[in-house]
Design a protein around this motif. Structure first.
Motif, mmCIF file in Angstrom:
data_model
loop_
_atom_site.group_PDB
_atom_site.id
_atom_site.type_symbol
_atom_site.label_atom_id
_atom_site.label_comp_id
_atom_site.label_asym_id
_atom_site.label_seq_id
_atom_site.Cartn_x
_atom_site.Cartn_y
_atom_site.Cartn_z
ATOM 1 N N MET A 120 0.677 -1.260 0.237
ATOM 2 C CA MET A 120 0.009 0.147 -0.008
ATOM 3 C C MET A 120 0.899 1.286 -0.187
ATOM 4 O O MET A 120 2.137 1.253 0.504
ATOM 5 N N LYS A 121 0.251 2.250 -0.607
ATOM 6 C CA LYS A 121 0.867 3.643 -0.543
ATOM 7 C C LYS A 121 0.209 4.484 0.431
ATOM 8 O O LYS A 121 -0.923 4.757 0.408
ATOM 9 N N VAL A 122 0.996 5.329 1.381
ATOM 10 C CA VAL A 122 0.583 6.484 2.209
ATOM 11 C C VAL A 122 0.069 7.561 1.024
ATOM 12 O O VAL A 122 0.902 8.066 0.404
ATOM 13 N N VAL A 123 -1.090 8.041 1.247
ATOM 14 C CA VAL A 123 -1.544 9.296 0.476
ATOM 15 C C VAL A 123 -1.471 10.448 1.191
ATOM 16 O O VAL A 123 -0.968 11.386 0.876
ATOM 17 N N ARG A 124 -2.022 10.531 2.393
ATOM 18 C CA ARG A 124 -1.889 11.639 3.265
ATOM 19 C C ARG A 124 -2.240 11.322 4.665
ATOM 20 O O ARG A 124 -2.425 10.049 5.188
ATOM 21 N N GLY A 125 -1.861 12.071 5.660
ATOM 22 C CA GLY A 125 -1.921 11.834 6.980
ATOM 23 C C GLY A 125 -0.803 11.054 7.647
ATOM 24 O O GLY A 125 0.217 11.231 7.069
ATOM 25 N N GLN A 126 -0.808 10.482 9.047
ATOM 26 C CA GLN A 126 0.077 9.910 9.600
ATOM 27 C C GLN A 126 -0.550 9.002 10.566
ATOM 28 O O GLN A 126 -1.430 9.149 10.906
ATOM 29 N N TYR A 127 0.437 7.923 10.799
ATOM 30 C CA TYR A 127 -0.003 6.848 11.623
ATOM 31 C C TYR A 127 -0.377 7.501 12.948
ATOM 32 O O TYR A 127 0.281 8.496 13.735
ATOM 33 N N SER A 128 -1.575 7.057 13.572
ATOM 34 C CA SER A 128 -2.002 7.821 14.894
ATOM 35 C C SER A 128 -2.362 6.606 16.033
ATOM 36 O O SER A 128 -3.093 6.960 16.814
ATOM 37 N N GLY A 129 -1.945 5.432 15.660
ATOM 38 C CA GLY A 129 -2.246 4.407 16.527
ATOM 39 C C GLY A 129 -1.530 4.339 17.943
ATOM 40 O O GLY A 129 -0.656 5.337 18.393
ATOM 41 N N LYS A 130 -1.734 3.491 18.835
ATOM 42 C CA LYS A 130 -1.095 3.602 20.363
ATOM 43 C C LYS A 130 0.261 3.050 20.239
ATOM 44 O O LYS A 130 1.025 3.159 21.122
ATOM 45 N N GLU A 131 0.605 2.044 19.295
ATOM 46 C CA GLU A 131 1.963 1.402 19.001
ATOM 47 C C GLU A 131 2.890 2.370 18.731
ATOM 48 O O GLU A 131 2.659 3.386 18.042
#
Length: 233
Positions: free
Chosen positions: A193-204
């Motif tokens: 997959m390719k990231v399009v926009r945004g950022q990872y925001s999970g707890k890990e």
């Protein structure tokens, strides 16, 4: 979270097989893992040979035309700040890159790092933090188990949407790029997959790493299973 899909039917047999394995209690688990990457944002730095070649070409052009110093006098006052900036610009670019590399150690969560390389999203396994053994040595790509009647892509989509709703990615297809079988028999299929926009925001805990950096943080067996799926540039 928005997930784009490129149509492909080549993984039908894999997905159906995954469903049957996931529902059987006597067989090892099947996991779906998202191979989320960010493409290079800039051209790679020149090699020593390329630097020598272009430097030689510039010297030929200066010899054919007016000498560089004489030409500069038409545009800049001798000894002025403008002249110094024009002459020193290539050195400034190189020094800026070295400065960014030095600061990079504390910025592995930034999508703006390593602009000339492909970087991948890795997560710190919460189980590894508590002392239990992890097949990925503590670091791994985002992964989840399959629920009833789920395909590999649906499982990865659900997992990313739940863990990081602020990050939009584009699925490059339904077929996995490869698979890793742990010593326990657990099978993990990786969907690019390719990231399009945004950022990872999970707890890990997470990091965006290049291929060489991934090799340094994951388990050797896990690395052997995923290395051929990763880009060298």
């Amino acid at each position: 979270m928005t997930i784009g899909r490129a149509s492909a039917n080549s993984c039908t047999c894999i997905v159906r097989g995954s469903r049957s394995l996931a529902t059987a209690s006597t067989t090892p688990a099947v996991l779906s893992s998202a191979l989320v990457s960010r493409s290079p944002l800039a051209l790679p730095p020149l090699s020593p040979f390329e630097q020598s070649y272009y430097s030689y070409q510039r010297s030929i052009q200066r010899a054919i035309n007016k000498p560089a110093q004489s030409s500069l006098e038409w545009f800049f006052k001798k000894g002025s700040a403008g002249e110094r900036d024009f002459v020193e610009e290539p050195d400034k670019v190189e020094q800026q890159q070295l400065h960014e590399d030095k600061l990079d150690g504390g910025a592995r969560k930034s999508l703006q790092r390593k602009k000339d390389r492909t970087i991948y999203l890795l997560l710190k396994d919460s189980a590894a933090k508590k002392g239990s053994k992890s097949p990925a040595g503590g670091w791994r790509f985002p992964q989840t188990s399959l629920q009833t009647s789920e395909s590999l892509l649906t499982a990865s989509t659900r997992h990313l949407s739940t863990e990081s709703p602020n990050m939009d990615v584009w699925a490059l297809g339904k077929a996995p790029a490869g698979a890793f079988v742990a010593p326990s028999g657990e099978s993990t299929f990786f969907l690019p997959m390719k990231v399009v926009r945004g950022q990872y925001s999970g707890k890990e805990e997470f990091a965006w790493l290049t291929k060489e950096e991934i090799e340094a943080v994951v388990d050797k067996g896990y690395w052997e299973g995923v290395k051929d799926m990763l880009s060298d540039r």
